[in-house]
Design an enzyme around this catalytic site. Sequence first.
Site, mmCIF file in Angstrom:
data_model
loop_
_atom_site.group_PDB
_atom_site.id
_atom_site.type_symbol
_atom_site.label_atom_id
_atom_site.label_comp_id
_atom_site.label_asym_id
_atom_site.label_seq_id
_atom_site.Cartn_x
_atom_site.Cartn_y
_atom_site.Cartn_z
ATOM 1 N N HIS A 135 0.851 -1.076 -0.004
ATOM 2 C CA HIS A 135 -0.010 0.000 -0.027
ATOM 3 C C HIS A 135 0.868 1.109 0.087
ATOM 4 O O HIS A 135 1.841 1.328 0.756
ATOM 5 C CB HIS A 135 -0.925 -0.082 1.209
ATOM 6 C CG HIS A 135 -1.767 1.320 1.054
ATOM 7 N ND1 HIS A 135 -3.120 1.100 0.469
ATOM 8 C CD2 HIS A 135 -1.610 2.258 1.898
ATOM 9 C CE1 HIS A 135 -3.826 2.346 0.680
ATOM 10 N NE2 HIS A 135 -3.088 3.222 1.570
ATOM 11 N N ASP A 195 -14.951 3.939 7.400
ATOM 12 C CA ASP A 195 -13.752 4.737 7.189
ATOM 13 C C ASP A 195 -14.261 5.342 5.907
ATOM 14 O O ASP A 195 -13.940 6.640 5.565
ATOM 15 C CB ASP A 195 -12.564 3.810 6.696
ATOM 16 C CG ASP A 195 -11.673 4.534 6.091
ATOM 17 O OD1 ASP A 195 -10.964 5.307 6.964
ATOM 18 O OD2 ASP A 195 -11.341 4.480 4.874
ATOM 19 N N ARG A 255 -13.927 14.008 6.408
ATOM 20 C CA ARG A 255 -12.622 14.482 6.886
ATOM 21 C C ARG A 255 -12.027 15.348 5.876
ATOM 22 O O ARG A 255 -11.494 16.686 5.823
ATOM 23 C CB ARG A 255 -11.420 13.520 7.374
ATOM 24 C CG ARG A 255 -11.654 13.040 8.750
ATOM 25 C CD ARG A 255 -10.993 11.574 9.042
ATOM 26 N NE ARG A 255 -9.648 12.162 8.690
ATOM 27 C CZ ARG A 255 -8.610 11.111 8.256
ATOM 28 N NH1 ARG A 255 -8.824 9.914 8.087
ATOM 29 N NH2 ARG A 255 -7.437 11.507 8.001
ATOM 30 N N SER A 272 -7.119 4.800 9.164
ATOM 31 C CA SER A 272 -8.031 4.654 8.101
ATOM 32 C C SER A 272 -7.287 3.661 7.273
ATOM 33 O O SER A 272 -7.913 2.706 6.684
ATOM 34 C CB SER A 272 -8.047 6.008 7.440
ATOM 35 O OG SER A 272 -8.511 5.816 6.086
#
Lengths: 432, 432
Positions: free
Chosen positions: A84, A163, A170, A185
Amino acid sequence: MIRPVELIERKRDGGELRAQELEELMLGYARGEIPDYQLAAFCMAVFFRGLTSAETYALMEAMIKTGETVDLRSALGRKVVDKHSTGGVGDKTSIAVGPIVAACGVPFAKMSGRGLGHTGGTLDKLESIPGFRVELSTDELIAQVQAAGMAIVGATADLVPADKRLYALRDVTATVDNYSLIAASIMSKKIAGGAEAIVLDVKVGDGAFMKSEADARMLAQTMLELGRDAGREVVCLLTDMDQPLGRAVGNALEIREAIATLRGEGPPDFVELVLAAGTRLLMVSDLGLDEPDARTRVLQALADGSAVEAYERWVHAQGGDPDEAALPTAPLVRELPAPRAGYIAEIGAVRVGQAALHLGAGRQTKDDEIDHAVGVVCLCKRGDRVAEGEPLCEIHARSEEGAASAARELEAAYVLADEPPAESPVVLDVLA
Amino acid sequence: MIRPVELIERKRDGGELRAQELEELMLGYARGEIPDYQLAAFCMAVFFRGLTSAETYALMEAMIKTGETVDLRSALGRKVVDKHSTGGVGDKTSIAVGPIVAACGVPFAKMSGRGLGHTGGTLDKLESIPGFRVELSTDELIAQVQAAGMAIVGATADLVPADKRLYALRDVTATVDNYSLIAASIMSKKIAGGAEAIVLDVKVGDGAFMKSEADARMLAQTMLELGRDAGREVVCLLTDMDQPLGRAVGNALEIREAIATLRGEGPPDFVELVLAAGTRLLMVSDLGLDEPDARTRVLQALADGSAVEAYERWVHAQGGDPDEAALPTAPLVRELPAPRAGYIAEIGAVRVGQAALHLGAGRQTKDDEIDHAVGVVCLCKRGDRVAEGEPLCEIHARSEEGAASAARELEAAYVLADEPPAESPVVLDVLA
């Protein structure tokens, strides 16, 4: 039952929340019982007060509990690895690394996202391949990893739904920039997605979320702890995002660069990152290789063509046409000439990302359509010496106006100097 | 058009917003174009970063612009005075001061609010008078001030609608406690309501918003500046809220105490505040009196019965029955005996307010019904000497269980000591 306003107030005043309280907050939010405005105030209080390690872990666990989880170990009987990135400009690493790892016999499964703003999303890049399906069911995902060795798919709506909602909130309340919230997250999705070993690429610099190495280290450390506390193996690469990664920025252009890299023809900085990430993935896999052996296997997969084959097998399995010629091309390609001779001292990653975005390669708002063909190819990179008039980059555009406008943005991105800049590696550090 | 997320981010990072930006933020919010969650994040950023004087004024002006304003000067051809308190326990000052000022020939008009939690609201108190109408149109308000010399009414929905929505939001997002937001909220309503001269009673202590004198001074100073910058005359009284004001806490009980005070039979601490507020109101009125003359006129109105007459004229004009006998009474009155002999060192204002609230005198949530008859009468106040078993207070209750439960709360409110506490005045300071 918790009173959300009391939790907000306690965090606002520097107090600590219990795991049970964070769980009720997240479950209530995911069920729609706790409104967005209370979470917005909570996230802003967290921005100023931070979360402790215990709170960050509890928040991550709470977010995971709002949805379903995938158990790839039980389904595949193998340790599945995942990679990731925190996001940058020109980051097509997973698209090259996945096939390398699969070629080495290690199952690779990644749930990925879409791009917003100047950073591209892996799913958007993959969708420039004709026929490629990013939406697979969990059963399809498992079957494909078994058959083709790897899969990169969009997260299902059932995976960490809190999330999804919280991230969107956010984004519009200026509460993205907090490493606890970012770490929870990212790691909630990685852990719910079922990977047992994860290589995280934490980008640092102008084009990244984390502008300073200190912030990036803090984020990396937080994610390492979260992963370990959840019983996963995690390694973090800290990598440079002060200039675009590789040469290509734009969806189909990046797919071409990934394929070229699998053929052994990638740009040096991108190759460096692909080798580092691939090596680390093999090291945390169930092959149990040490660093030299892992690196040798990665190089071998690139040299013997098995990585390209793994790419073709994967894309084909996921419904796409792996032939490079099938990728869309932009009607116009214009070059940006160097205004003077000199060394390239800087290529502002955000500016290049914005230029690609304005050409149509990205989304300014969630509902924008993407033009997969357009983008920028940075022919020259930081440290290269150029003559006056030599092309700095190619602009792949839909129209002359678009190309001219991108040229102005790219001119501002390139900084030329008389002396070469200090050399700096792509991989700044490895935290494990 | 502004992007709210950019304004939130700038405030979050300690920057300053322009008046035009705050105006667009508030107008967009009032029109429902900017969502609650963005204002929640904004208010929490303000909690941590504060607002400059210029920002606070701009926020107040922006809130005023979201609704209608009343021009009492044009309508009445006189300078109208107003009095406002930041809220406390047993605060029935306006109900006594209004008639005194009206009796002296000065037009008094006040838009008031309802209570929530342990502090009572003036409108709730007035509604314990049978027939009393708090909802008057602006034309009715003006006609009544002309005919009866005064009015106390609920604010119409058109007056500073952004404040109504924002206050409700701050209440559930732990963003009430910021003196810029409090000051802008209070002063926007005072200025939109049309009063030209305002006496503000800023309460400080256990039972008030502002727990410390330093915070109360900061709030008072902010409101003074806002009023002056808006061209209004403002005086602030800093007053004690460490014990309930006067003896009565509860709606009809407080109306009775206000009437008694107008007859010259009020409790000393309440009389002190009524004299101070009345004197200041006459000083800022168009009578142009100096302090000694203003005080003499107030005392005269109390002595000659004209204040009581002004009360009766006012209540009658507003549809109510001014006869004290018409007020509701609680079915049970129980006394709380002193557990020991000694001096009363403390009477916790919040605890007394909570006891009254739990008896039914207040609202725990916005939709609660109020029991106008119930409450507490503090027979003894701070500094009084009591014998063991002597009644400390009366509990006016609907049921024995309610009375017993209130008795337990009130026992905890009273602190007895062997030595008398240091004497402290009600009016701590006057800022002008």
